[in-house]
Each structure stands twice: as structure tokens, then as C-alpha cells.
Design a protein around this motif. Sequence first.
Motif, short mmCIF file in Angstrom:
data_model
loop_
_atom_site.label_atom_id
_atom_site.label_comp_id
_atom_site.label_asym_id
_atom_site.label_seq_id
_atom_site.Cartn_x
_atom_site.Cartn_y
_atom_site.Cartn_z
N ASP A 57 0.98 -1.11 -0.44
CA ASP A 57 0.20 0.04 0.59
C ASP A 57 1.11 1.21 -0.18
OD1 ASP A 57 0.64 0.22 2.51
OD2 ASP A 57 -1.14 0.13 3.22
N ALA A 58 0.47 2.65 -0.10
CA ALA A 58 0.44 3.34 -0.73
C ALA A 58 1.58 3.84 0.59
CB ALA A 58 -0.27 4.90 -1.09
N ARG A 59 0.73 3.46 1.95
CA ARG A 59 1.60 4.23 3.11
C ARG A 59 3.21 3.24 3.44
NH1 ARG A 59 -3.18 3.38 6.80
NH2 ARG A 59 -2.89 0.88 6.57
N THR A 60 3.09 1.98 3.14
CA THR A 60 4.20 1.80 2.85
C THR A 60 4.89 1.84 2.29
OG1 THR A 60 3.11 -0.70 4.15
CG2 THR A 60 5.34 -0.21 3.05
N LEU A 61 5.00 2.47 1.14
CA LEU A 61 5.99 3.14 0.46
C LEU A 61 6.47 4.12 0.91
CD1 LEU A 61 4.17 1.98 -3.12
CD2 LEU A 61 6.48 1.53 -2.62
N ASP A 62 5.30 5.56 1.19
CA ASP A 62 5.55 6.41 1.67
C ASP A 62 6.70 6.53 2.81
OD1 ASP A 62 4.35 7.49 -0.23
OD2 ASP A 62 2.43 7.83 1.45
N THR A 63 6.75 5.27 3.65
CA THR A 63 7.00 5.06 5.40
C THR A 63 8.54 4.28 4.79
OG1 THR A 63 5.05 4.81 6.37
CG2 THR A 63 7.16 3.67 7.21
N VAL A 64 8.36 3.76 3.91
CA VAL A 64 10.12 3.54 3.28
C VAL A 64 10.97 4.61 3.19
CG1 VAL A 64 11.23 1.80 1.95
CG2 VAL A 64 9.39 1.04 3.47
N ALA A 65 9.89 5.27 1.38
CA ALA A 65 10.52 6.65 1.30
C ALA A 65 11.22 7.33 1.89
CB ALA A 65 9.46 6.87 0.15
N ARG A 66 10.34 7.72 2.95
CA ARG A 66 10.82 9.08 4.00
C ARG A 66 11.85 8.44 4.79
NH1 ARG A 66 4.84 9.48 4.77
NH2 ARG A 66 5.69 8.18 7.03
N PHE A 67 12.24 7.26 5.46
CA PHE A 67 13.13 6.31 5.69
C PHE A 67 14.47 6.74 4.88
CE2 PHE A 67 15.74 2.30 6.64
CZ PHE A 67 16.40 3.06 7.68
N LEU A 68 14.61 6.31 3.53
CA LEU A 68 15.12 6.22 3.23
C LEU A 68 15.84 7.83 3.15
CD1 LEU A 68 14.47 3.27 0.02
CD2 LEU A 68 16.59 3.90 2.12
N GLU A 69 14.96 9.01 2.48
CA GLU A 69 15.27 9.91 2.97
C GLU A 69 15.98 10.87 3.44
OE1 GLU A 69 11.46 11.48 1.42
OE2 GLU A 69 11.94 11.50 -0.81
N ARG A 70 15.50 9.92 4.73
CA ARG A 70 16.52 10.49 6.11
C ARG A 70 17.93 10.23 5.99
NH1 ARG A 70 11.59 9.05 8.76
NH2 ARG A 70 12.40 7.38 9.39
N GLN A 71 18.31 8.80 5.43
CA GLN A 71 19.66 8.31 5.53
C GLN A 71 20.60 9.55 4.31
OE1 GLN A 71 19.98 6.30 7.32
NE2 GLN A 71 17.86 6.72 7.19
N GLN A 72 20.77 10.81 4.72
CA GLN A 72 21.20 12.07 4.10
C GLN A 72 22.54 11.98 3.70
OE1 GLN A 72 20.04 16.01 5.56
NE2 GLN A 72 18.15 15.44 5.10
N TRP A 73 23.32 11.31 4.45
CA TRP A 73 24.77 10.70 3.93
C TRP A 73 24.94 10.19 3.22
CZ3 TRP A 73 25.94 5.37 4.16
CH2 TRP A 73 25.01 4.35 4.87
N LEU A 74 24.32 8.90 2.46
CA LEU A 74 24.03 8.33 1.24
C LEU A 74 22.86 8.61 0.27
CD1 LEU A 74 24.76 5.20 0.62
CD2 LEU A 74 23.13 4.16 1.58
N VAL A 75 22.01 9.35 0.71
CA VAL A 75 20.24 9.75 -0.62
C VAL A 75 20.55 11.01 -0.56
CG1 VAL A 75 18.21 8.81 -0.95
CG2 VAL A 75 19.76 6.94 0.37
N LYS A 76 20.66 10.76 -1.89
CA LYS A 76 20.31 12.50 -2.53
C LYS A 76 17.97 12.56 -2.16
CE LYS A 76 21.41 13.81 -6.94
NZ LYS A 76 22.10 14.49 -7.52
N SER A 77 17.52 11.71 -2.76
CA SER A 77 16.41 11.64 -3.35
C SER A 77 16.02 10.08 -4.15
CB SER A 77 16.13 12.57 -4.48
OG SER A 77 16.58 12.41 -5.61
N VAL A 78 14.73 9.90 -3.85
CA VAL A 78 14.09 8.62 -3.88
C VAL A 78 13.00 8.82 -5.23
CG1 VAL A 78 15.04 7.23 -1.89
CG2 VAL A 78 11.97 8.56 -2.09
N VAL A 79 12.46 8.01 -5.72
CA VAL A 79 11.43 7.61 -6.63
C VAL A 79 10.34 6.61 -5.93
CG1 VAL A 79 10.99 8.25 -8.66
CG2 VAL A 79 12.31 9.05 -8.10
N ILE A 80 9.06 7.39 -6.78
CA ILE A 80 8.61 5.51 -5.77
C ILE A 80 8.30 5.32 -7.50
CG2 ILE A 80 6.72 4.51 -4.64
CD1 ILE A 80 7.06 6.38 -2.51
#
Length: 81
Positions: A57-80
Motif C-alpha cells: 500500500d501507499a503508506r508503506t511505500l511512503d514510509t520506506v521512502a521517507r526512511f531512505l530520504e533521512r539517510q542524507q549521508w547516502l541518499v540524495k532523493s528517492v522516486v517511487i
Amino acid sequence: MTPRAIRVLFQKDWAASERRGLLAPDPRVRTLCRVLVSYPEVRHIVPDRISLDGTTDARTLDTVARFLERQQWLVKSVVIE
């Protein structure tokens, strides 16, 4: 259903192909992947993408995407996708 995916765009230091993105041997990246695979919807991880079940579901996708975005040392951005 078709699998869903989250594509990861990396910070400049991590964008080089020899770094191997989400499959890098760096302990921080390995820990990050352990957290990601703890989600039952995650099917597999490749260097620049996380594949999830098509029924995720969309909520899980958003949760994973937000988690990844907080890893600023590694991730510049994410695209669902």
C-alpha cells in the motif's frame, strides 16, 4: 500485480558505480539493507532500487521512502515507481 519499486538517487560520493549503491560493503549500508528487508513487502534490493510486492500500500511505500530520504549521508532523493 506488478511489483512496485523505489529508485534511489545517491549523493555524489556514493554515485560512482564502484561504490555499488545499496550493495556496498560499507557497514552503514549493510545495516540499512537489514532494516529494509525487515519489511515483509520488500522482494529484493539491487544497487539503485528496492523492489516491493505489487500489493504494497501507499503508506508503506511512503514510509520506506521517507526512511531512505533521512539517510542524507547516502541518499540524495528517492522516486517511487
